[in-house]
Scaffold this active site. Structure first.
Site, PDB file in Angstrom:
ATOM      1  N   ASN A   9       0.867  -1.178   0.000  1.00 23.56           N
ATOM      2  CA  ASN A   9       0.000   0.000   0.000  1.00 23.56           C
ATOM      3  C   ASN A   9       0.907   1.231   0.000  1.00 23.56           C
ATOM      4  O   ASN A   9       1.501   1.556   1.021  1.00 23.56           O
ATOM      5  CB  ASN A   9      -0.887  -0.033   1.261  1.00 23.56           C
ATOM      6  CG  ASN A   9      -1.646   1.263   1.478  1.00 23.56           C
ATOM      7  OD1 ASN A   9      -1.760   2.084   0.569  1.00 23.56           O
ATOM      8  ND2 ASN A   9      -2.156   1.456   2.696  1.00 23.56           N
ATOM      9  N   TRP A  10       0.975   1.881  -1.152  1.00 25.72           N
ATOM     10  CA  TRP A  10       1.930   2.996  -1.279  1.00 25.72           C
ATOM     11  C   TRP A  10       1.416   4.274  -0.638  1.00 25.72           C
ATOM     12  O   TRP A  10       2.143   5.254  -0.538  1.00 25.72           O
ATOM     13  CB  TRP A  10       2.242   3.256  -2.748  1.00 25.72           C
ATOM     14  CG  TRP A  10       2.955   2.134  -3.452  1.00 25.72           C
ATOM     15  CD1 TRP A  10       3.183   0.859  -2.983  1.00 25.72           C
ATOM     16  CD2 TRP A  10       3.546   2.178  -4.754  1.00 25.72           C
ATOM     17  NE1 TRP A  10       3.863   0.128  -3.908  1.00 25.72           N
ATOM     18  CE2 TRP A  10       4.114   0.907  -5.014  1.00 25.72           C
ATOM     19  CE3 TRP A  10       3.658   3.173  -5.732  1.00 25.72           C
ATOM     20  CZ2 TRP A  10       4.774   0.616  -6.212  1.00 25.72           C
ATOM     21  CZ3 TRP A  10       4.308   2.876  -6.918  1.00 25.72           C
ATOM     22  CH2 TRP A  10       4.857   1.614  -7.147  1.00 25.72           C
ATOM     23  N   LYS A  11       0.140   4.310  -0.291  1.00 25.99           N
ATOM     24  CA  LYS A  11      -0.481   5.512   0.283  1.00 25.99           C
ATOM     25  C   LYS A  11      -0.244   6.707  -0.651  1.00 25.99           C
ATOM     26  O   LYS A  11      -0.151   6.523  -1.855  1.00 25.99           O
ATOM     27  CB  LYS A  11       0.061   5.758   1.694  1.00 25.99           C
ATOM     28  CG  LYS A  11      -0.035   4.492   2.567  1.00 25.99           C
ATOM     29  CD  LYS A  11       0.202   4.732   4.017  1.00 25.99           C
ATOM     30  CE  LYS A  11       0.061   3.404   4.757  1.00 25.99           C
ATOM     31  NZ  LYS A  11       0.156   3.561   6.202  1.00 25.99           N
ATOM     32  N   HIS A  97      -9.287   1.245   4.952  1.00 22.72           N
ATOM     33  CA  HIS A  97      -8.001   1.461   5.634  1.00 22.72           C
ATOM     34  C   HIS A  97      -8.212   2.439   6.794  1.00 22.72           C
ATOM     35  O   HIS A  97      -9.013   3.365   6.695  1.00 22.72           O
ATOM     36  CB  HIS A  97      -6.965   2.010   4.644  1.00 22.72           C
ATOM     37  CG  HIS A  97      -5.588   2.017   5.225  1.00 22.72           C
ATOM     38  ND1 HIS A  97      -5.159   3.018   6.062  1.00 22.72           N
ATOM     39  CD2 HIS A  97      -4.578   1.122   5.128  1.00 22.72           C
ATOM     40  CE1 HIS A  97      -3.914   2.735   6.453  1.00 22.72           C
ATOM     41  NE2 HIS A  97      -3.549   1.590   5.900  1.00 22.72           N
ATOM     42  N   GLU A  99      -6.611   4.883   7.801  1.00 25.10           N
ATOM     43  CA  GLU A  99      -6.421   6.307   7.473  1.00 25.10           C
ATOM     44  C   GLU A  99      -7.658   6.879   6.789  1.00 25.10           C
ATOM     45  O   GLU A  99      -7.992   8.050   6.964  1.00 25.10           O
ATOM     46  CB  GLU A  99      -5.154   6.474   6.610  1.00 25.10           C
ATOM     47  CG  GLU A  99      -3.901   6.279   7.460  1.00 25.10           C
ATOM     48  CD  GLU A  99      -2.715   5.689   6.718  1.00 25.10           C
ATOM     49  OE1 GLU A  99      -2.684   5.711   5.470  1.00 25.10           O
ATOM     50  OE2 GLU A  99      -1.796   5.182   7.401  1.00 25.10           O
ATOM     51  N   GLU A 169      -5.099  -4.687  10.692  1.00 20.79           N
ATOM     52  CA  GLU A 169      -4.066  -3.674  10.892  1.00 20.79           C
ATOM     53  C   GLU A 169      -4.356  -2.894  12.170  1.00 20.79           C
ATOM     54  O   GLU A 169      -5.156  -1.949  12.152  1.00 20.79           O
ATOM     55  CB  GLU A 169      -4.041  -2.700   9.717  1.00 20.79           C
ATOM     56  CG  GLU A 169      -3.777  -3.353   8.385  1.00 20.79           C
ATOM     57  CD  GLU A 169      -3.193  -2.365   7.376  1.00 20.79           C
ATOM     58  OE1 GLU A 169      -2.119  -2.645   6.853  1.00 20.79           O
ATOM     59  OE2 GLU A 169      -3.804  -1.302   7.157  1.00 20.79           O
ATOM     60  N   GLY A 175       2.752   2.524  10.737  1.00 22.70           N
ATOM     61  CA  GLY A 175       3.702   3.621  10.545  1.00 22.70           C
ATOM     62  C   GLY A 175       4.389   4.057  11.830  1.00 22.70           C
ATOM     63  O   GLY A 175       5.056   5.088  11.862  1.00 22.70           O
ATOM     64  N   SER A 215       3.716  -1.920  10.334  1.00 17.65           N
ATOM     65  CA  SER A 215       5.172  -1.964  10.538  1.00 17.65           C
ATOM     66  C   SER A 215       5.787  -3.326  10.230  1.00 17.65           C
ATOM     67  O   SER A 215       6.691  -3.772  10.932  1.00 17.65           O
ATOM     68  CB  SER A 215       5.525  -1.499  11.957  1.00 17.65           C
ATOM     69  OG  SER A 215       5.099  -0.166  12.167  1.00 17.65           O
ATOM     70  N   GLY A 236       2.982  -1.020   4.262  1.00 19.35           N
ATOM     71  CA  GLY A 236       2.994   0.412   3.942  1.00 19.35           C
ATOM     72  C   GLY A 236       4.408   0.885   3.632  1.00 19.35           C
ATOM     73  O   GLY A 236       4.924   0.678   2.533  1.00 19.35           O
ATOM     74  N   GLY A 237       5.040   1.493   4.617  1.00 18.39           N
ATOM     75  CA  GLY A 237       6.357   2.119   4.422  1.00 18.39           C
ATOM     76  C   GLY A 237       7.364   1.252   3.697  1.00 18.39           C
ATOM     77  O   GLY A 237       8.051   1.720   2.764  1.00 18.39           O
TER      78      GLY A 237
HETATM   79  P1  PGA Z   1       3.066   0.453   7.634  1.00 19.66           P
HETATM   80  O1  PGA Z   1       1.591   0.643   7.032  1.00 19.66           O
HETATM   81  O2  PGA Z   1       3.600  -0.830   7.055  1.00 19.66           O
HETATM   82  O3  PGA Z   1       3.839   1.662   7.157  1.00 19.66           O
HETATM   83  O4  PGA Z   1       2.935   0.405   9.107  1.00 19.66           O
HETATM   84  C1  PGA Z   1       0.728  -0.439   6.844  1.00 19.66           C
HETATM   85  C2  PGA Z   1      -0.564   0.060   6.250  1.00 19.66           C
HETATM   86  O5  PGA Z   1      -1.039   1.134   6.637  1.00 19.66           O
HETATM   87  O6  PGA Z   1      -1.177  -0.610   5.378  1.00 19.66           O
END
Ligand code: PGA
Length: 253
Positions: A9-11, A97, A99, A169, A175, A215, A236-237
């Site tokens: 997930n590149w956000k 998600h 966010e 999640e 993050g 993470s 994510g990251g």
């Molecule tokens: P993260 O994000 O790996 O940066 O913690 C995961 C996500 O939000 O899908």
């Protein structure tokens, strides 16, 4: 049997050019190093989906969007619908998600409408659930996740539900560098599978892929993925670096 999946997930990262470069790099490393049992999916921003789709032609790498609207079209300035996502060549969409829930008002009811419409248009849904730190500390996390599943997904009939991948999640792990311990994650994944079995059937629950997100890094992926009910990850990251992302996929063996 359920699929093993690692999705990136590149956000809100990467311009068109940067996205093309990252896809090209991921594609190259995967071609050279992976003979996979694991389905790999990348979810770049909307603006890169069409280009990404072309770059991924002829590979086994799946493509997904990070959100879509619940209507097919209309006066919804700035929004993207499921048919629009589908027209780019993407076959997956992330719904719910944290966010989106936190910053864009995606309630359980809205996620339900989005998931239903995406599936109606032939997309597979990566449906995210997870509790906040407060809810973990209050010990309401099972209830919270159950409500997200029930209100967000359980209106789907069995056929529709077969198009769903669940991603657990915990919000406190996204993050932040904090990861749920493999035991904490496994406990929730087993619970999610039980809730799915109760609502649908044992067989459907056994066939549902449940990903962990929060993470995940190359050095913790293998232990998390080694848990019985963890069928992969939503990254994510670490999905923004081709080397790290592919090393995480390798943690799936
Ligand atoms: P993260 O994000 O790996 O940066 O913690 C995961 C996500 O939000 O899908």
């Amino acid at each position: 049997m359920r699929e093993k999946i690692v999705a990136g997930n590149w956000k809100m990262h990467k311009t068109l050019e940067e996205s093309q470069a990252l896809i090209t790099e991921i594609r190259g490393i995967i071609r050279d190093e992976l003979r996979g049992q694991t389905r790999v999916i990348v979810c770049p921003p909307f603006i890169a989906l069409t280009a990404a789709s072309r770059l991924l032609e002829g590979t086994d790498i799946g493509l997904g969007a990070q959100n879509c609207h619940f209507e097919d079209q209309g006066a919804y300035t700035g929004e993207i619908s499921a048919p629009m996502v589908k027209s780019t060549g993407a076959r997956y969409v992330i719904i719910g998600h944290s966010e989106r829930r936190q910053f864009f008002g995606d309630t359980n009811e809205i996620t339900a409408r989005k998931a239903k419409n995406a599936i109606r248009h032939g997309l597979k849904v990566i449906f995210c659930v997870g509790e906040t730190l407060q809810q973990r500390e209050d010990k309401t996390y099972f209830k919270v996740v159950e409500a997200q599943l029930r209100d967000g997904l359980f209106d789907l009939d069995r056929k529709e539900f077969s198009q769903v991948v669940i991603a657990y999640e915990p919000v406190w792990a996204i993050g932040t560098g904090l990861t749920a311990s493999p035991e904490q994650a496994q406990e929730m994944h087993a619970y999610i599978r039980k809730v799915v079995a109760t609502h649908y059937t044992d067989e459907i629950a056994a066939d549902t892929s449940i990903l962990y997100g929060g993470s995940v890094k190359p050095d913790n992926a293998a232990t998390l993925f080694g848990q019985e009910d963890i069928d992969g990850g939503l990254i994510g990251g670490a999905a923004l670096k081709a080397r790290d992302f592919v090393d995480i996929v390798k943690g799936m063996r």
